[in-house]
Scaffold this motif. Sequence first.
Motif, mmCIF file in Angstrom:
data_model
loop_
_atom_site.group_PDB
_atom_site.id
_atom_site.type_symbol
_atom_site.label_atom_id
_atom_site.label_comp_id
_atom_site.label_asym_id
_atom_site.label_seq_id
_atom_site.Cartn_x
_atom_site.Cartn_y
_atom_site.Cartn_z
ATOM 1 N N LEU A 196 107.164 25.055 20.064
ATOM 2 C CA LEU A 196 107.285 26.162 19.112
ATOM 3 C C LEU A 196 106.193 27.211 19.313
ATOM 4 O O LEU A 196 106.383 28.390 18.990
ATOM 5 C CB LEU A 196 107.272 25.637 17.679
ATOM 6 N N MET A 197 105.068 26.793 19.864
ATOM 7 C CA MET A 197 103.991 27.743 20.139
ATOM 8 C C MET A 197 104.441 28.814 21.140
ATOM 9 O O MET A 197 103.896 29.914 21.159
ATOM 10 C CB MET A 197 102.756 27.004 20.668
ATOM 11 N N PHE A 198 105.445 28.511 21.946
ATOM 12 C CA PHE A 198 105.951 29.487 22.921
ATOM 13 C C PHE A 198 106.647 30.661 22.249
ATOM 14 O O PHE A 198 106.866 31.693 22.874
ATOM 15 C CB PHE A 198 106.907 28.813 23.907
ATOM 16 N N LEU A 199 107.009 30.515 21.000
ATOM 17 C CA LEU A 199 107.709 31.583 20.285
ATOM 18 C C LEU A 199 106.758 32.577 19.622
ATOM 19 O O LEU A 199 107.207 33.593 19.099
ATOM 20 C CB LEU A 199 108.640 30.965 19.238
ATOM 21 N N VAL A 200 105.469 32.286 19.630
ATOM 22 C CA VAL A 200 104.474 33.140 18.969
ATOM 23 C C VAL A 200 103.708 33.929 20.036
ATOM 24 O O VAL A 200 103.085 33.327 20.913
ATOM 25 C CB VAL A 200 103.484 32.289 18.133
ATOM 26 N N ALA B 98 99.687 27.919 24.867
ATOM 27 C CA ALA B 98 100.643 26.818 25.035
ATOM 28 C C ALA B 98 100.964 26.617 26.516
ATOM 29 O O ALA B 98 101.056 25.482 26.986
ATOM 30 C CB ALA B 98 101.916 27.099 24.243
ATOM 31 N N ALA B 99 101.132 27.715 27.238
ATOM 32 C CA ALA B 99 101.409 27.618 28.672
ATOM 33 C C ALA B 99 100.245 26.963 29.396
ATOM 34 O O ALA B 99 100.434 26.140 30.295
ATOM 35 C CB ALA B 99 101.692 28.996 29.245
#
Length: 110
Positions: free
Chosen positions: A54-58, A65-66
């Motif tokens: 979900l961190m990839f959406l922010v 996150a990557a």
Amino acid sequence: MSHDTAALSKRSPPKILLFTIVTLGLYWLYYVHSLNTSFKQYLDAGYNPLVRTLMFLVPFVNLYAAWQVGQTATEVTDDLSTGLTAIGVLVPILGAFVIQPPINDLVDGE
């Protein structure tokens, strides 16, 4: 420490890329989640794969996150650089061919 390669999945990089294109990127999010889940099981790590995904959406948080996925992939494969993997997670056309082949090699026992 012995790791269970059954936690890892062998996948075809061209198919990952094709599915990502066809689903307009949604498959990539699924793929990243499955990487997080399988890395957690393989390493018996203490992080939550759903939170990492979900961190990839922010915006901006996705860079962190990557980097986390890159560090974890480096621990799993001992064959990837953290920076290259982090870029690969953010750029699916690169990531499918950078991240998945070393995982496939682990699954095959090479």
